[in-house]
Design a protein around this motif. Structure first.
Motif, PDB file in Angstrom:
ATOM      1  N   ARG A 133      12.301   2.679  -0.881  1.00  0.00           N
ATOM      2  CA  ARG A 133      13.552   1.930  -0.748  1.00  0.00           C
ATOM      3  C   ARG A 133      13.469   0.423  -0.358  1.00  0.00           C
ATOM      4  N   ASP A 134      12.389  -0.214   0.025  1.00  0.00           N
ATOM      5  CA  ASP A 134      11.997  -1.512   0.047  1.00  0.00           C
ATOM      6  C   ASP A 134      12.168  -2.129  -1.003  1.00  0.00           C
ATOM      7  N   LEU A 135      11.796  -1.374  -2.401  1.00  0.00           N
ATOM      8  CA  LEU A 135      12.112  -2.050  -3.635  1.00  0.00           C
ATOM      9  C   LEU A 135      13.462  -2.031  -3.895  1.00  0.00           C
ATOM     10  N   PHE A 136      14.480  -1.593  -3.211  1.00  0.00           N
ATOM     11  CA  PHE A 136      15.987  -1.558  -3.563  1.00  0.00           C
ATOM     12  C   PHE A 136      16.664  -2.130  -2.459  1.00  0.00           C
ATOM     13  N   GLY A 137      15.865  -3.135  -1.550  1.00  0.00           N
ATOM     14  CA  GLY A 137      16.603  -4.107  -0.821  1.00  0.00           C
ATOM     15  C   GLY A 137      16.689  -3.452   0.642  1.00  0.00           C
ATOM     16  N   GLN A 138      16.041  -2.273   0.919  1.00  0.00           N
ATOM     17  CA  GLN A 138      16.208  -1.441   2.215  1.00  0.00           C
ATOM     18  C   GLN A 138      15.025  -1.464   2.971  1.00  0.00           C
ATOM     19  N   PRO A 139      14.780  -2.357   4.023  1.00  0.00           N
ATOM     20  CA  PRO A 139      16.007  -3.001   4.751  1.00  0.00           C
ATOM     21  C   PRO A 139      16.217  -4.541   4.130  1.00  0.00           C
ATOM     22  N   ARG A 140      17.322  -5.079   4.140  1.00  0.00           N
ATOM     23  CA  ARG A 140      17.589  -6.403   3.476  1.00  0.00           C
ATOM     24  C   ARG A 140      16.689  -7.402   4.231  1.00  0.00           C
ATOM     25  N   ARG A 141      15.947  -8.229   3.713  1.00  0.00           N
ATOM     26  CA  ARG A 141      15.217  -9.279   3.941  1.00  0.00           C
ATOM     27  C   ARG A 141      15.825 -10.718   3.970  1.00  0.00           C
ATOM     28  N   GLY A 142      16.782 -10.800   3.125  1.00  0.00           N
ATOM     29  CA  GLY A 142      17.339 -12.285   2.776  1.00  0.00           C
ATOM     30  C   GLY A 142      18.813 -12.356   2.926  1.00  0.00           C
ATOM     31  N   ARG A 143      19.420 -13.336   3.334  1.00  0.00           N
ATOM     32  CA  ARG A 143      20.875 -13.632   3.215  1.00  0.00           C
ATOM     33  C   ARG A 143      21.520 -13.370   1.976  1.00  0.00           C
ATOM     34  N   VAL A 144      20.851 -13.834   0.817  1.00  0.00           N
ATOM     35  CA  VAL A 144      21.140 -13.273  -0.525  1.00  0.00           C
ATOM     36  C   VAL A 144      20.116 -12.293  -1.055  1.00  0.00           C
ATOM     37  N   LEU A 145      20.450 -11.130  -1.655  1.00  0.00           N
ATOM     38  CA  LEU A 145      19.409 -10.223  -2.197  1.00  0.00           C
ATOM     39  C   LEU A 145      19.717 -10.255  -3.892  1.00  0.00           C
ATOM     40  N   ALA A 146      18.789 -10.427  -4.712  1.00  0.00           N
ATOM     41  CA  ALA A 146      18.848 -10.309  -5.917  1.00  0.00           C
ATOM     42  C   ALA A 146      17.721  -9.833  -6.563  1.00  0.00           C
TER      43      ALA A 146
END
Length: 383
Positions: A133-146
């Motif tokens: 799930r890291d590869l799907f932005g979990q947990p989120r590491r940036g203010r903007v996620l792209a």
């Protein structure tokens, strides 16, 4: 003024040239759009595999199994030794060239980009990736996620549904501020799971003008005689494919050099760094490959090539989804090798360089516009 901090989460630690150069290319693209950005790579944690895996669970046992597999490939002993040496020192020698020795800054990032490569390929038996799930932005590491040119690879909607992860994937993908994929299958999955239509962009090796702007590519010729390149994983070419390639090379007085894997038809396996690889592609007379990035290396160097497209039904590593779309996008469906006997026809037919350059110019423009838009979003969130 605080600079933009960008973290790229990709397949940058996979020991193959395509993974290395796409990760490096994306970094260079971001830096070209925002020269003041501090760009580093982020690591993901492998997740559980959602399908039965034939790979041992222990990293040591996986390494032993790989050595046994490579040892069974039909190739001279000296080439096997070169190949083992290549794999054994790849990380130590070549990954620092990508900037992997740069530690990511502590604290939240301005922008997290996930991609390129098969970062969304979550239903597979590779224990080095699994459903992370890291590869799907979990947990989120940036203010903007792209994401950028992310691919689901061989993961299909049917596989997602049968694995019971449809809901979690939908929720995770909905958290992206910007979504970009690199093929039709991935775009359709995102649409089905989120109701959003992602942009489709080319792989960073196509988007970043390596051959025109990358100073690390050697200028001098790397091999004195005319040569063909066979680029693929060890042992995947059939006996018939090897024999036909050998026959064609002999007919035109060329050597066969193999890269990335051991091949029965090759005169020599070559161990080189990723930038030297592009110099070899630049200087060869033709390429046979069954890989996504082998096809791309041929295109950006303008070499006649043929791509062996294999269906998943007959090969567990089927490449039909990604390669079919890539060849169609570039206007090169005729480079798909359906009959082994037609190999020579493809290798003697030059590419339409004007058509390819026109297509790449437009795709590079679109990539730049997309990266500018997500970096502009970063500026907006910092106000």
């Amino acid at each position: 003024m605080t600079s933009t901090t960008v973290g790229i989460m990709s397949m940058q630690r996979i020991y193959n040239y395509g993974s290395s150069l796409q990760a490096y290319g994306l970094r260079r693209l971001v830096e070209s759009v925002d020269p003041g950005a501090a760009v580093s790579y982020l690591e993901y944690r492998p997740g559980q595999t959602l399908v039965p895996s034939a790979q041992p669970s222990s990293p040591v046992l996986r390494s032993v199994a790989k050595v046994r597999e490579y040892g069974q490939a039909k190739a001279p002993l000296i080439d096997k030794l070169r190949f083992f040496r290549h794999k054994g020192r790849y990380g130590r020698r070549y990954l620092p060239m990508l900037g992997l020795d740069d530690a990511p800054g502590s604290g939240p990032l301005s922008l997290q980009i996930i991609g390129s490569d098969e970062v969304f390929n979550c239903v597979q038996d590779n224990t080095n990736v699994g459903y992370s799930r890291d590869l799907f932005g979990q947990p989120r590491r940036g203010r903007v996620l792209a994401s950028y040119a992310a691919s689901f690879g061989n993961t299909t909607l049917e596989k997602v549904q049968s694995s019971g992860i449809e809901q979690s994937l939908s929720e995770d993908l909905a958290g992206f501020d910007h979504l970009s994929v690199r093929d039709r299958n991935s775009a359709e999955l995102v649409r089905t799971l989120t109701g959003r239509t992602p942009e489709i962009h080319v792989d960073p090796v196509l988007a970043y003008p390596f051959m025109g702007e990358e100073p690390r590519i050697p200028r001098g010729r790397r091999h004195p005689r005319p040569f063909l390149i066979v680029y693929g994983y060890s042992g995947r070419l059939s006996s018939q494919e090897n024999a036909e390639l050998r026959r064609f090379a002999d007919s035109c007085g060329a050597d066969i050099l193999s890269f990335g894997g051991l091949q029965e038809c090759a005169d020599r396996f070559v161990d080189c760094d990723p930038f030297e690889l592009l110099a070899y592609f630049r200087d060869c007379i033709g390429v046979v490959t069954d890989t996504f990035h082998g096809t791309i290396f041929s295109v950006i160097t303008g070499k006649p090539f043929c791509t062996i497209v294999r269906a998943s039904a007959s090969h567990g590593y089927g490449n039909e989804e990604k390669l079919g779309y890539l060849l169609d996008l570039l206007g090169l469906p005729d480079r798909r090798l359906d009959r082994v006997g037609s190999l020579g026809d493809a290798l003697t037919e030059p590419l339409d360089r004007t058509m390819i350059e026109t297509t790449l110019a437009e795709e590079r423009r679109r990539t730049t516009a997309y990266l500018r838009s997500i970096l502009a979003d970063v500026e907006g969130t910092s106000r």
